[in-house]
Motif scaffolding. Structure first.
Motif, PDB file in Angstrom:
ATOM      1  N   LEU A 153      18.216  36.913  32.924  1.00 27.55           N
ATOM      2  CA  LEU A 153      18.636  36.557  31.399  1.00 27.55           C
ATOM      3  C   LEU A 153      20.013  35.653  31.698  1.00 27.55           C
ATOM      4  O   LEU A 153      20.014  34.666  30.860  1.00 27.55           O
ATOM      5  CB  LEU A 153      18.972  37.917  30.646  1.00 27.55           C
ATOM      6  CG  LEU A 153      17.836  38.698  30.671  1.00 27.55           C
ATOM      7  CD1 LEU A 153      17.973  39.855  29.437  1.00 27.55           C
ATOM      8  CD2 LEU A 153      16.674  37.746  29.525  1.00 27.55           C
ATOM      9  N   TYR A 236      27.094  44.055  25.867  1.00 23.32           N
ATOM     10  CA  TYR A 236      26.388  43.109  27.084  1.00 23.32           C
ATOM     11  C   TYR A 236      26.661  41.459  26.301  1.00 23.32           C
ATOM     12  O   TYR A 236      26.762  40.909  27.208  1.00 23.32           O
ATOM     13  CB  TYR A 236      24.813  43.457  26.758  1.00 23.32           C
ATOM     14  CG  TYR A 236      24.238  42.480  27.794  1.00 23.32           C
ATOM     15  CD1 TYR A 236      24.449  42.243  29.271  1.00 23.32           C
ATOM     16  CD2 TYR A 236      22.955  41.577  27.410  1.00 23.32           C
ATOM     17  CE1 TYR A 236      23.878  41.392  29.841  1.00 23.32           C
ATOM     18  CE2 TYR A 236      22.571  40.552  28.177  1.00 23.32           C
ATOM     19  CZ  TYR A 236      22.916  40.650  29.577  1.00 23.32           C
ATOM     20  OH  TYR A 236      22.120  39.721  30.184  1.00 23.32           O
ATOM     21  N   LEU A 239      30.216  40.505  27.605  1.00 28.86           N
ATOM     22  CA  LEU A 239      30.115  40.333  29.063  1.00 28.86           C
ATOM     23  C   LEU A 239      29.415  38.958  29.405  1.00 28.86           C
ATOM     24  O   LEU A 239      29.919  38.075  30.088  1.00 28.86           O
ATOM     25  CB  LEU A 239      29.476  41.557  29.822  1.00 28.86           C
ATOM     26  CG  LEU A 239      29.983  42.588  30.321  1.00 28.86           C
ATOM     27  CD1 LEU A 239      28.942  43.465  31.140  1.00 28.86           C
ATOM     28  CD2 LEU A 239      31.234  42.115  31.246  1.00 28.86           C
ATOM     29  N   ALA A 242      31.705  36.173  28.379  1.00 24.87           N
ATOM     30  CA  ALA A 242      32.619  36.019  29.304  1.00 24.87           C
ATOM     31  C   ALA A 242      32.325  35.476  30.602  1.00 24.87           C
ATOM     32  O   ALA A 242      33.106  34.476  31.131  1.00 24.87           O
ATOM     33  CB  ALA A 242      33.685  37.338  29.405  1.00 24.87           C
ATOM     34  N   GLY A 281      41.092  40.765  32.326  1.00 26.94           N
ATOM     35  CA  GLY A 281      39.847  41.259  32.681  1.00 26.94           C
ATOM     36  C   GLY A 281      39.821  42.743  32.289  1.00 26.94           C
ATOM     37  O   GLY A 281      38.887  43.101  32.192  1.00 26.94           O
ATOM     38  N   ALA A 282      40.986  43.358  32.280  1.00 28.09           N
ATOM     39  CA  ALA A 282      41.109  44.839  31.728  1.00 28.09           C
ATOM     40  C   ALA A 282      40.855  44.730  30.285  1.00 28.09           C
ATOM     41  O   ALA A 282      40.024  45.602  29.896  1.00 28.09           O
ATOM     42  CB  ALA A 282      42.504  45.410  32.214  1.00 28.09           C
ATOM     43  N   LEU A 284      38.639  42.741  28.756  1.00 27.90           N
ATOM     44  CA  LEU A 284      37.359  42.519  28.564  1.00 27.90           C
ATOM     45  C   LEU A 284      36.935  44.027  29.013  1.00 27.90           C
ATOM     46  O   LEU A 284      35.741  44.390  28.384  1.00 27.90           O
ATOM     47  CB  LEU A 284      36.987  41.418  29.652  1.00 27.90           C
ATOM     48  CG  LEU A 284      35.585  40.982  29.653  1.00 27.90           C
ATOM     49  CD1 LEU A 284      35.379  40.316  28.366  1.00 27.90           C
ATOM     50  CD2 LEU A 284      35.819  39.848  30.714  1.00 27.90           C
ATOM     51  N   MET A 285      37.117  44.626  30.185  1.00 26.83           N
ATOM     52  CA  MET A 285      36.546  45.754  30.429  1.00 26.83           C
ATOM     53  C   MET A 285      36.657  46.911  29.428  1.00 26.83           C
ATOM     54  O   MET A 285      35.626  47.723  29.025  1.00 26.83           O
ATOM     55  CB  MET A 285      37.070  46.258  31.624  1.00 26.83           C
ATOM     56  CG  MET A 285      36.392  47.265  32.356  1.00 26.83           C
ATOM     57  SD  MET A 285      37.425  47.963  33.750  1.00 26.83           S
ATOM     58  CE  MET A 285      38.535  48.829  33.045  1.00 26.83           C
ATOM     59  N   VAL A 288      34.230  45.983  26.537  1.00 26.13           N
ATOM     60  CA  VAL A 288      32.832  46.343  26.764  1.00 26.13           C
ATOM     61  C   VAL A 288      32.546  47.787  26.720  1.00 26.13           C
ATOM     62  O   VAL A 288      31.493  48.438  26.301  1.00 26.13           O
ATOM     63  CB  VAL A 288      32.545  45.800  28.002  1.00 26.13           C
ATOM     64  CG1 VAL A 288      31.042  46.151  28.515  1.00 26.13           C
ATOM     65  CG2 VAL A 288      32.680  44.053  27.989  1.00 26.13           C
ATOM     66  N   PHE A 289      33.667  48.585  27.396  1.00 23.46           N
ATOM     67  CA  PHE A 289      33.503  50.053  27.606  1.00 23.46           C
ATOM     68  C   PHE A 289      33.444  50.655  25.969  1.00 23.46           C
ATOM     69  O   PHE A 289      32.557  51.497  25.817  1.00 23.46           O
ATOM     70  CB  PHE A 289      34.712  50.514  28.324  1.00 23.46           C
ATOM     71  CG  PHE A 289      34.725  51.971  28.959  1.00 23.46           C
ATOM     72  CD1 PHE A 289      33.710  52.234  29.736  1.00 23.46           C
ATOM     73  CD2 PHE A 289      35.661  52.787  28.308  1.00 23.46           C
ATOM     74  CE1 PHE A 289      33.848  53.544  30.087  1.00 23.46           C
ATOM     75  CE2 PHE A 289      35.682  54.064  28.980  1.00 23.46           C
ATOM     76  CZ  PHE A 289      34.579  54.461  29.520  1.00 23.46           C
ATOM     77  N   ASN A 292      30.036  50.018  24.467  1.00 25.83           N
ATOM     78  CA  ASN A 292      28.986  51.014  24.977  1.00 25.83           C
ATOM     79  C   ASN A 292      28.998  52.393  24.765  1.00 25.83           C
ATOM     80  O   ASN A 292      28.152  52.977  24.193  1.00 25.83           O
ATOM     81  CB  ASN A 292      29.060  50.899  26.577  1.00 25.83           C
ATOM     82  CG  ASN A 292      28.600  49.492  27.409  1.00 25.83           C
ATOM     83  OD1 ASN A 292      27.950  48.710  26.666  1.00 25.83           O
ATOM     84  ND2 ASN A 292      28.928  49.414  28.505  1.00 25.83           N
ATOM     85  N   LEU A 293      30.208  52.830  24.704  1.00 28.96           N
ATOM     86  CA  LEU A 293      30.611  54.231  24.152  1.00 28.96           C
ATOM     87  C   LEU A 293      30.054  54.358  22.762  1.00 28.96           C
ATOM     88  O   LEU A 293      29.413  55.329  22.282  1.00 28.96           O
ATOM     89  CB  LEU A 293      31.912  54.743  24.307  1.00 28.96           C
ATOM     90  CG  LEU A 293      32.306  54.872  25.820  1.00 28.96           C
ATOM     91  CD1 LEU A 293      33.885  55.300  25.859  1.00 28.96           C
ATOM     92  CD2 LEU A 293      31.559  56.149  26.275  1.00 28.96           C
ATOM     93  N   ASP A 296      26.548  54.656  22.488  1.00 30.09           N
ATOM     94  CA  ASP A 296      25.913  55.768  22.854  1.00 30.09           C
ATOM     95  C   ASP A 296      26.299  56.799  21.696  1.00 30.09           C
ATOM     96  O   ASP A 296      25.542  57.797  21.216  1.00 30.09           O
ATOM     97  CB  ASP A 296      26.652  56.325  24.092  1.00 30.09           C
ATOM     98  CG  ASP A 296      25.985  55.730  25.377  1.00 30.09           C
ATOM     99  OD1 ASP A 296      24.958  55.032  25.266  1.00 30.09           O
ATOM    100  OD2 ASP A 296      26.627  55.594  26.517  1.00 30.09           O
TER     101      ASP A 296
ATOM    102  N   SER B 141      30.501  48.545  32.330  1.00 34.12           N
ATOM    103  CA  SER B 141      31.339  47.880  31.607  1.00 34.12           C
ATOM    104  C   SER B 141      32.344  46.677  32.344  1.00 34.12           C
ATOM    105  O   SER B 141      33.080  45.898  31.888  1.00 34.12           O
ATOM    106  CB  SER B 141      32.429  49.009  31.242  1.00 34.12           C
ATOM    107  OG  SER B 141      31.683  50.137  30.514  1.00 34.12           O
ATOM    108  N   PHE B 146      35.084  40.253  37.813  1.00 34.04           N
ATOM    109  CA  PHE B 146      36.540  40.947  37.645  1.00 34.04           C
ATOM    110  C   PHE B 146      36.653  41.903  38.670  1.00 34.04           C
ATOM    111  O   PHE B 146      37.611  42.030  39.551  1.00 34.04           O
ATOM    112  CB  PHE B 146      36.681  41.636  36.099  1.00 34.04           C
ATOM    113  CG  PHE B 146      38.074  42.430  36.186  1.00 34.04           C
ATOM    114  CD1 PHE B 146      39.308  41.697  36.334  1.00 34.04           C
ATOM    115  CD2 PHE B 146      38.113  43.626  35.798  1.00 34.04           C
ATOM    116  CE1 PHE B 146      40.465  42.290  36.212  1.00 34.04           C
ATOM    117  CE2 PHE B 146      39.137  44.382  35.575  1.00 34.04           C
ATOM    118  CZ  PHE B 146      40.281  43.494  35.761  1.00 34.04           C
TER     119      PHE B 146
END
Lengths: 308, 337
Positions: A153, A236, A239, A242, A281-282, A284-285, A288-289, A292-293, A296, B141, B146
């Protein structure tokens, strides 16, 4: 399989219009109770909702509250490590990284949201039509989705951006296209099981046309499961966008955006200036985190059988 | 078995046709004139007209498509604008670097994720289970570029264990003779352990980066499918018959639980091949991903097109292999197929 039965159990919910308002009310109440129950069972979901609110607020008012101008360079203070004055330090041009990270929230958020909304409209409608009409529509849509799935993808996204032109809009389009098969699959399966459902037949008997049935009867019923799909693909989408800007596509410097900021800091990593890449970067993380949570968590709300 | 494989091979054909059509269309949906695009920024009207004629862009679309397919059949992917070299040779010479990295990443990730998933399922609710969940959620994630930069900072700058991220070999080592193009294999075959060590030390960080990224789906799927299998009746029967736990878990449960995991491998490959591009950029890895990125930034379209096509064909072939592997593991698929 479990997916469809579970959502059906929930989506019998809309009561006939003749039923008095009084019946609807406890229904709403129980949904809130259910939400509260899921949150208390899984505090992480509650935290995800909190983080989501924070990201949304920063996206909205970020540019007005930052301590420094995200584009202003200061040659006297280049590559300064984090301090009280510059919380996240400064980059090679002396720009304040904290301000840039906060301001970038809006752009990343807008890219993710608009690509998800775009694919929701494209994939959702194509999928519903495929599941409802079957036959040629189905074959055409499914073949299109299969062809997209035949590519890795991210690679396809690179190709699309290269072909359409190197702009932010095209990053949004490319991200939407690579998520297309996921939405088609969900919408198609959900529309397919409802095709011969009692309420659809009733609507048809009452003289509704195909498109009216699709939009007014089937679409509202598969909305919950599609909303889950949206929040599951948001992470996604961020991510992916980015990643594209990390390799130098779409967003142009000096615009603050998390992916391109990590790319700008990459060269300084090997000389030890970690803060330039770390903070975007953090951010971004965490974003995304959170998504995702949140996905869910929403799935737990909508579809109790797949709770993990 | 052979007949099944044959039938499965036939289903690849429409997929490949779709892939070729899409890569063809990618050049034709350009908002501007493809000839101008191919000619580059320093083109004169005369050179643009020449290129248009040379590319056959003045012909009707079906004819152009036939021409494109014909070129592909002859292994002609066009020429790079910036280097002037044929795209096909460039991609062939760079492919082993990418393949070596991707496979090592996949192997690492399988070696970690599968046992982790099994342990998490067998000891459900234990600290291993929680570790598995945290790793799985964090893994998806973390942006792959990174992770790569973090690893470089920790293991190169802070600890000094890893070499600088500057490609497949440092300046002092010499490349092994080219048999497979995989430095690890080539240096072992020729008994050159010095080069083997140098190549491995360059390879390990990018491979770990890829592994961290692809761990999550594999671990998650292994855990879920082991849990489902362990709860089934034949496992209860095996336990009731007095088989020891080891046999039950490894011989009985594991083989059955592997089926869904093998299916997820398809998705994992899609992730890996995409992530590969980003990892190559971070570690200055001379693979096809970094080739495509360089070309992309110079608006040099032929390499990008060749790259997208190569990746898609590799992905289709990998999916085919996965399906065949599925048949090997599960005899029922063979019977039904």
């Amino acid at each position: 399989m479990t997916e469809t039965t579970a959502t059906e159990a929930l989506s019998i919910a809309p009561p006939p219009a003749t039923v008095a308002q009084a019946v609807v009310k406890p229904e709403n109440n129980s949904i809130f109770r259910h939400a509260r129950y899921v949150m208390s069972e899984n505090p992480v979901t509650g935290m995800a909702f909190g983080l989501f609110a924070l990201i949304a607020v920063l996206a909205l008012i970020g540019p007005y509250i930052v301590p420094h101008d995200p584009l202003a360079s200061d040659t006297a203070a280049t590559l300064a490590p984090p301090s009280l004055h510059h919380w996240f330090g400064t980059d090679q041009l002396g720009r304040d990284i904290f301000s840039r990270v906060v301001v970038a929230t809006r752009l990343d958020f807008v890219i993710a949201v608009s690509s998800v909304v775009l694919v929701f409209v494209m994939g959702g409608f194509a999928g519903i039509a495929a599941g409802f009409f079957g036959g040629w529509t189905d074959r055409l849509v499914s073949r299109l989705a299969d062809t997209i799935m035949a590519f890795p993808l991210f690679v396809l996204a690179m190709g699309i951006v290269a072909a359409l032109g190197n702009t932010v809009t095209n990053i949004v389009i490319a991200t939407a296209i690579i998520n297309f098969p996921l939405y088609v699959r969900v919408a198609r399966a959900e529309a397919n099981v409802r095709r011969e459902a009692g309420f659809v037949q009733a609507a048809r008997l009452a003289g509704n046309g195909d498109f009216r049935i699709l939009l007014a009867h089937i679409l509202p019923n598969i909305m919950p499961i599609m909303m889950v799909q949206i929040s599951l693909t948001m992470g996604y989408a961020i991510l992916n966008a980015a990643g594209l800007s990390f390799i130098g596509l779409g967003v142009k410097p000096p615009t603050p955006e998390w992916g391109i900021m990590v790319a700008e800091g990459a060269a300084n990593i090997i000389s030890g200036e970690w803060w330039i890449a770390l903070f975007p970067g953090a951010a971004l993380m965490i974003a995304v985190f959170t998504f995702n949570l949140l996905g869910d968590g929403l799935r737990d709300l909508v579809d109790p059988q797949r709770r993990t | 078995m052979l007949a099944t494989i044959g039938r499965r091979l036939l289903t690849v054909i429409p997929t490949l046709i779709g892939v070729v059509i899409v890569t063809f269309l990618l050049t034709r949906v350009l908002p501007g004139d493809p000839a101008v695009y191919f000619a580059g920024p320093a083109a004169t009207p005369q050179s643009i007209a020449d290129i248009r004629k040379g590319l056959g862009l003045d012909r009707p679309l079906p004819e152009q498509f036939a021409r494109y397919v014909n070129d592909l059949a002859h292994g002609n992917f066009g020429n790079s604008l910036s280097t002037g070299r044929p795209v096909a040779t460039e991609i062939t010479s760079r492919l082993p670097a990418s393949a070596e990295l991707t496979f090592l990443g996949l192997i690492l990730s399988l070696v970690i994720a599968v046992p982790l998933g099994i342990l998490a399922a067998v000891k459900q609710g234990s600290w291993i289970d929680h570790t598995c969940r945290v790793v799985a959620t964090a893994g998806v994630s973390l942006p792959v570029f990174f992770t790569g930069l973090l690893l470089v900072y920790i293991f190169y700058y802070q600890l000094g264990w890893a070499p600088a991220p500057i490609g497949r070999l440092d300046a002092f080592a010499t490349a092994p003779p080219n048999y497979t193009g995989f430095y690890l294999i080539d240096s072992l075959v020729t008994g050159n352990f010095e080069t083997f060590r140098a190549a491995l030390s360059q390879l390990i960080l990018p491979a770990v980066t890829l592994a961290v990224f692809s761990l999550a789906p594999i671990a998650r799927m292994t855990r879920a499918s082991m849990l489902a299998v362990l709860a089934s009746e034949f496992i209860r029967t095996a336990r009731a018959s007095g088989l020891d736990t080891r046999t039950v878990i490894i011989t009985y449960a594991f083989r059955n639980a592997m089926l869904p995991v093998v299916t997820t491998l398809g998705m994992v490959f899609s992730f890996l091949l995409g992530a590969n591009v980003l990892v190559e950029k971070v570690f200055a890895w001379p693979g096809i991903g970094s080739y495509a990125v360089e070309a992309l930034l110079q608006s040099d379209f032929a390499p990008v097109q060749g790259f997208v096509l190569t990746m898609a064909v590799m992905y289709v072939v990998l999916n085919l292999l996965i399906d065949i592997l599925y048949g090997v593991i599960d005899p029922r698929v063979r019977l039904e197929g």
